[in-house]
Write a protein that holds these residues in place. Structure first.
Motif, mmCIF file in Angstrom:
data_model
loop_
_atom_site.group_PDB
_atom_site.id
_atom_site.type_symbol
_atom_site.label_atom_id
_atom_site.label_comp_id
_atom_site.label_asym_id
_atom_site.label_seq_id
_atom_site.Cartn_x
_atom_site.Cartn_y
_atom_site.Cartn_z
ATOM 1 N N GLU A 83 0.846 -1.193 0.000
ATOM 2 C CA GLU A 83 0.000 0.000 0.000
ATOM 3 C C GLU A 83 0.879 1.241 0.000
ATOM 4 O OE1 GLU A 83 -3.309 0.175 -0.074
ATOM 5 O OE2 GLU A 83 -3.909 -1.860 0.426
ATOM 6 N N LYS A 84 0.296 2.383 -0.338
ATOM 7 C CA LYS A 84 1.021 3.646 -0.375
ATOM 8 C C LYS A 84 1.396 4.126 1.020
ATOM 9 C CE LYS A 84 -1.450 5.557 -4.321
ATOM 10 N NZ LYS A 84 -2.349 6.651 -4.723
ATOM 11 N N VAL A 85 2.525 4.845 1.077
ATOM 12 C CA VAL A 85 2.893 5.624 2.257
ATOM 13 C C VAL A 85 2.822 7.076 1.818
ATOM 14 C CG1 VAL A 85 4.680 6.137 3.960
ATOM 15 C CG2 VAL A 85 4.402 3.792 3.101
ATOM 16 N N GLU A 86 2.157 7.908 2.605
ATOM 17 C CA GLU A 86 1.975 9.308 2.227
ATOM 18 C C GLU A 86 2.294 10.225 3.401
ATOM 19 O OE1 GLU A 86 -1.463 8.962 -1.176
ATOM 20 O OE2 GLU A 86 -2.109 9.475 0.840
ATOM 21 N N ILE A 87 2.523 11.474 3.082
ATOM 22 C CA ILE A 87 2.638 12.530 4.080
ATOM 23 C C ILE A 87 1.444 13.444 3.841
ATOM 24 C CG2 ILE A 87 3.995 14.471 4.916
ATOM 25 C CD1 ILE A 87 6.506 12.913 4.087
ATOM 26 N N VAL A 88 0.509 13.440 4.810
ATOM 27 C CA VAL A 88 -0.792 14.067 4.627
ATOM 28 C C VAL A 88 -0.972 15.184 5.656
ATOM 29 C CG1 VAL A 88 -3.279 13.647 4.599
ATOM 30 C CG2 VAL A 88 -1.717 11.870 3.810
ATOM 31 N N GLU A 89 -1.428 16.343 5.189
ATOM 32 C CA GLU A 89 -1.676 17.446 6.111
ATOM 33 C C GLU A 89 -2.751 17.049 7.111
ATOM 34 O OE1 GLU A 89 -2.177 22.255 6.252
ATOM 35 O OE2 GLU A 89 -2.410 21.255 4.327
ATOM 36 N N ASP A 90 -2.480 17.331 8.377
ATOM 37 C CA ASP A 90 -3.365 17.014 9.493
ATOM 38 C C ASP A 90 -3.689 15.524 9.582
ATOM 39 O OD1 ASP A 90 -3.497 19.686 10.321
ATOM 40 O OD2 ASP A 90 -5.123 20.094 8.916
ATOM 41 N N GLY A 91 -2.845 14.674 9.019
ATOM 42 C CA GLY A 91 -3.056 13.229 9.067
ATOM 43 C C GLY A 91 -2.008 12.551 9.912
ATOM 44 N N GLY A 92 -1.821 11.287 9.676
ATOM 45 C CA GLY A 92 -0.808 10.509 10.371
ATOM 46 C C GLY A 92 -1.372 9.233 10.947
ATOM 47 N N SER A 93 -0.703 8.121 10.663
ATOM 48 C CA SER A 93 -1.118 6.828 11.202
ATOM 49 C C SER A 93 -0.668 6.692 12.645
ATOM 50 C CB SER A 93 -0.514 5.689 10.375
ATOM 51 O OG SER A 93 -1.056 5.683 9.080
ATOM 52 N N ASP A 94 -1.547 6.183 13.473
ATOM 53 C CA ASP A 94 -1.221 5.905 14.861
ATOM 54 C C ASP A 94 -0.593 4.517 14.929
ATOM 55 O OD1 ASP A 94 -1.129 6.664 17.511
ATOM 56 O OD2 ASP A 94 -3.080 5.815 17.981
ATOM 57 N N GLY A 95 0.418 4.348 15.779
ATOM 58 C CA GLY A 95 1.047 3.036 15.944
ATOM 59 C C GLY A 95 2.454 2.969 15.389
ATOM 60 N N LEU A 96 3.027 4.094 14.971
ATOM 61 C CA LEU A 96 4.397 4.110 14.453
ATOM 62 C C LEU A 96 5.362 4.291 15.617
ATOM 63 C CD1 LEU A 96 3.742 6.297 11.314
ATOM 64 C CD2 LEU A 96 4.170 3.838 11.368
ATOM 65 N N VAL A 97 6.298 3.367 15.748
ATOM 66 C CA VAL A 97 7.253 3.376 16.854
ATOM 67 C C VAL A 97 8.652 3.092 16.317
ATOM 68 C CG1 VAL A 97 5.548 2.670 18.585
ATOM 69 C CG2 VAL A 97 6.853 0.931 17.348
ATOM 70 N N PHE A 98 9.653 3.424 17.113
ATOM 71 C CA PHE A 98 11.037 3.116 16.780
ATOM 72 C C PHE A 98 11.538 2.032 17.715
ATOM 73 C CE2 PHE A 98 10.626 7.373 15.046
ATOM 74 C CZ PHE A 98 11.209 7.204 13.797
ATOM 75 N N SER A 99 12.240 1.058 17.166
ATOM 76 C CA SER A 99 12.855 0.011 17.976
ATOM 77 C C SER A 99 14.337 -0.023 17.641
ATOM 78 C CB SER A 99 12.209 -1.347 17.694
ATOM 79 O OG SER A 99 12.446 -1.734 16.359
ATOM 80 N N GLU A 100 15.126 -0.568 18.563
ATOM 81 C CA GLU A 100 16.563 -0.617 18.339
ATOM 82 C C GLU A 100 16.868 -1.611 17.237
ATOM 83 O OE1 GLU A 100 20.273 -2.121 20.846
ATOM 84 O OE2 GLU A 100 19.257 -0.400 21.752
ATOM 85 N N GLY A 101 17.692 -1.177 16.308
ATOM 86 C CA GLY A 101 18.056 -2.021 15.181
ATOM 87 C C GLY A 101 19.313 -2.810 15.433
ATOM 88 N N VAL A 102 19.868 -3.305 14.362
ATOM 89 C CA VAL A 102 21.100 -4.084 14.421
ATOM 90 C C VAL A 102 22.200 -3.310 13.717
ATOM 91 C CG1 VAL A 102 19.900 -6.288 14.530
ATOM 92 C CG2 VAL A 102 20.478 -5.318 12.314
ATOM 93 N N GLY A 103 23.417 -3.805 13.838
ATOM 94 C CA GLY A 103 24.528 -3.164 13.149
ATOM 95 C C GLY A 103 25.344 -2.305 14.093
#
Length: 162
Positions: A83-103
């Protein structure tokens, strides 16, 4: 109250994978009335991201009071496997988090924290050569049963703190 730390978002290869032509590119709003997220070699000039709970919000010094949110669209019912990822005025998906990666850098990876519905939806990100003249970002769903199209590559999204 201290302001939220700002960052840019950029692509990284999957763990154990070599860099692709889409490694180390920055996420940017297409603009011109198109909400798509495209990738460019340089950081975006006008917007910077920050976390607002579990949403990623972009703001601009030149447009005070306006906000844009990173949105994982579901227009296609996820039947195609992406599906598309967009940058929308006054929008935004709830549930986006950052986790520690590797490397070596232990970069923080952007992930979608699934709702507690019992059904998995999110499977990661991919970049495709698409219609905008720049590579475009999509999110991969569990509906993807086979290989990606030959013009697409899987990527991770990491944040680069400012």
């Amino acid at each position: 109250m201290a302001p939220n730390p700002q960052f840019f978002l950029k692509t990284a290869p999957l763990p154990g994978e070599p860099p692709s032509p889409y490694t180390n590119l920055y996420l940017r709003h297409h603009g011109s009335g198109i909400n798509s997220v495209v990738l460019t070699p340089a950081p975006p000039k006008f917007i910077k991201g920050h976390l607002d709970g579990k949403r990623i919000i972009f703001t601009s010094a030149s447009h005070e009071g306006r906000q844009w949110g990173l949105t994982l669209r579901t227009d296609g019912g996820q039947r195609a496997g992406w599906e598309k990822v967009e940058i929308v005025e006054d929008g935004g998906s709830d549930g986006l988090v950052f986790s520690e990666g590797v490397g070596d850098g232990k970069e923080e990876l952007l992930e979608f924290e699934e709702e507690d519905s019992g059904e998995k939806v999110w499977k990661g990100f991919m970049v495709c050569e698409w219609a905008h003249g720049h590579p475009q970002l999509f999110w991969v769903t569990y509906q993807l049963k086979g290989e990606l199209p030959s013009f697409c590559h899987r990527v991770q999204i990491v944040r680069e703190m400012l």
